[in-house]
Design a protein around this motif. Sequence first.
Motif, PDB file in Angstrom:
ATOM      1  N   UNK A  48      40.998 -49.475-108.782  1.00 48.33           N
ATOM      2  CA  UNK A  48      41.111 -51.430-108.305  1.00 48.33           C
ATOM      3  C   UNK A  48      42.424 -51.122-109.315  1.00 48.33           C
ATOM      4  N   UNK A  49      42.210 -51.836-110.726  1.00 52.35           N
ATOM      5  CA  UNK A  49      43.361 -51.637-111.836  1.00 52.35           C
ATOM      6  C   UNK A  49      44.358 -51.290-111.911  1.00 52.35           C
ATOM      7  N   UNK A  50      44.052 -50.201-111.806  1.00 51.08           N
ATOM      8  CA  UNK A  50      45.282 -49.168-111.409  1.00 51.08           C
ATOM      9  C   UNK A  50      46.263 -49.220-110.497  1.00 51.08           C
ATOM     10  N   UNK A  51      45.865 -49.139-109.446  1.00 49.34           N
ATOM     11  CA  UNK A  51      46.200 -49.284-108.251  1.00 49.34           C
ATOM     12  C   UNK A  51      47.140 -50.331-108.309  1.00 49.34           C
ATOM     13  N   UNK A  52      46.638 -52.023-108.394  1.00 45.81           N
ATOM     14  CA  UNK A  52      47.365 -52.629-108.273  1.00 45.81           C
ATOM     15  C   UNK A  52      48.309 -52.687-109.692  1.00 45.81           C
ATOM     16  N   UNK A  53      48.060 -52.212-110.631  1.00 41.17           N
ATOM     17  CA  UNK A  53      49.352 -51.892-111.932  1.00 41.17           C
ATOM     18  C   UNK A  53      50.289 -51.083-111.030  1.00 41.17           C
ATOM     19  N   UNK A  54      50.295 -50.356-110.577  1.00 40.74           N
ATOM     20  CA  UNK A  54      50.622 -49.384-110.167  1.00 40.74           C
ATOM     21  C   UNK A  54      51.140 -48.313-110.376  1.00 40.74           C
ATOM     22  N   UNK A  55      49.598 -47.975-111.324  1.00 40.40           N
ATOM     23  CA  UNK A  55      49.836 -46.390-112.339  1.00 40.40           C
ATOM     24  C   UNK A  55      49.238 -45.933-111.550  1.00 40.40           C
ATOM     25  N   UNK A  56      48.529 -45.940-110.400  1.00 38.41           N
ATOM     26  CA  UNK A  56      47.423 -45.240-109.871  1.00 38.41           C
ATOM     27  C   UNK A  56      48.603 -44.299-108.721  1.00 38.41           C
ATOM     28  N   UNK A  57      48.424 -43.276-108.106  1.00 40.06           N
ATOM     29  CA  UNK A  57      48.489 -42.222-107.206  1.00 40.06           C
ATOM     30  C   UNK A  57      47.712 -42.862-105.987  1.00 40.06           C
ATOM     31  N   UNK A  58      48.026 -43.071-105.332  1.00 41.25           N
ATOM     32  CA  UNK A  58      46.712 -43.487-103.653  1.00 41.25           C
ATOM     33  C   UNK A  58      47.048 -42.253-102.060  1.00 41.25           C
ATOM     34  N   UNK A  59      46.479 -41.773-101.790  1.00 43.86           N
ATOM     35  CA  UNK A  59      46.313 -41.044-100.579  1.00 43.86           C
ATOM     36  C   UNK A  59      46.166 -41.677 -99.588  1.00 43.86           C
ATOM     37  N   UNK A  60      46.435 -41.166 -98.651  1.00 43.10           N
ATOM     38  CA  UNK A  60      46.882 -42.335 -96.708  1.00 43.10           C
ATOM     39  C   UNK A  60      45.882 -42.674 -97.136  1.00 43.10           C
ATOM     40  N   UNK A  61      44.497 -41.852 -97.377  1.00 38.20           N
ATOM     41  CA  UNK A  61      43.688 -42.284 -96.508  1.00 38.20           C
ATOM     42  C   UNK A  61      43.136 -43.712 -97.530  1.00 38.20           C
ATOM     43  N   UNK A  62      43.109 -43.612 -98.709  1.00 39.16           N
ATOM     44  CA  UNK A  62      42.257 -45.083 -99.260  1.00 39.16           C
ATOM     45  C   UNK A  62      43.317 -45.795 -99.217  1.00 39.16           C
ATOM     46  N   UNK A  63      44.657 -45.376 -98.687  1.00 44.73           N
ATOM     47  CA  UNK A  63      45.862 -47.140 -97.921  1.00 44.73           C
ATOM     48  C   UNK A  63      44.819 -47.799 -97.008  1.00 44.73           C
ATOM     49  N   UNK A  64      44.170 -47.385 -95.450  1.00 42.73           N
ATOM     50  CA  UNK A  64      43.992 -47.261 -94.460  1.00 42.73           C
ATOM     51  C   UNK A  64      42.706 -47.823 -95.198  1.00 42.73           C
ATOM     52  N   UNK A  65      41.786 -47.508 -96.437  1.00 42.27           N
ATOM     53  CA  UNK A  65      40.255 -48.098 -96.896  1.00 42.27           C
ATOM     54  C   UNK A  65      40.380 -49.102 -96.902  1.00 42.27           C
ATOM     55  N   UNK A  66      41.358 -49.374 -98.059  1.00 45.84           N
ATOM     56  CA  UNK A  66      41.474 -50.563 -99.096  1.00 45.84           C
ATOM     57  C   UNK A  66      41.955 -51.183 -98.065  1.00 45.84           C
ATOM     58  N   UNK A  67      43.318 -51.209 -96.995  1.00 51.24           N
ATOM     59  CA  UNK A  67      43.736 -52.520 -96.054  1.00 51.24           C
ATOM     60  C   UNK A  67      42.597 -52.631 -95.130  1.00 51.24           C
ATOM     61  N   UNK A  68      41.551 -51.585 -94.383  1.00 52.25           N
ATOM     62  CA  UNK A  68      39.947 -52.340 -93.974  1.00 52.25           C
ATOM     63  C   UNK A  68      39.728 -53.497 -95.233  1.00 52.25           C
ATOM     64  N   UNK A  69      39.205 -53.192 -96.249  1.00 52.54           N
ATOM     65  CA  UNK A  69      38.613 -53.659 -97.806  1.00 52.54           C
ATOM     66  C   UNK A  69      39.180 -54.911 -97.030  1.00 52.54           C
ATOM     67  N   UNK A  70      40.181 -55.390 -97.049  1.00 59.91           N
ATOM     68  CA  UNK A  70      40.773 -56.387 -97.392  1.00 59.91           C
ATOM     69  C   UNK A  70      40.798 -57.124 -95.738  1.00 59.91           C
ATOM     70  N   UNK A  71      40.208 -56.912 -95.080  1.00 56.16           N
ATOM     71  CA  UNK A  71      41.028 -57.512 -94.018  1.00 56.16           C
ATOM     72  C   UNK A  71      41.908 -57.595 -93.084  1.00 56.16           C
ATOM     73  N   UNK A  72      43.020 -56.626 -92.985  1.00 57.19           N
ATOM     74  CA  UNK A  72      44.314 -55.853 -92.507  1.00 57.19           C
ATOM     75  C   UNK A  72      44.604 -54.450 -91.761  1.00 57.19           C
ATOM     76  N   UNK A  73      45.583 -55.142 -90.818  1.00 58.43           N
ATOM     77  CA  UNK A  73      45.569 -54.148 -90.207  1.00 58.43           C
ATOM     78  C   UNK A  73      46.540 -53.065 -90.822  1.00 58.43           C
TER      79      UNK A  73
END
Length: 92
Positions: A48-73
Amino acid sequence: MRVNRQRKTMKREELYQRFGKAIAHYRVAVDLTQAELATKIKRPRSYVNNVEGGWQRVYLADVFTLAKALGLDPTVFINEIAHGVTYEDKKG
């Protein structure tokens, strides 16, 4: 006749920076720590720290997982990032 339409594309680094700022903004808005969000998405806090810092490459599935965990569409979330919404000025 073929028309050459060149779209302005953002650099990969800028995309990850925008994504990271968005994740951090919404995480704080829903009152979660990095550790709590990491637990919800079954990843280490460092991810999470690396994602927020912009250093972590994120898979599309993780985009959806993160959005769902934050209550976002996810589609609205991705659209905001693509159109350059600035999260410093955006309220929760």
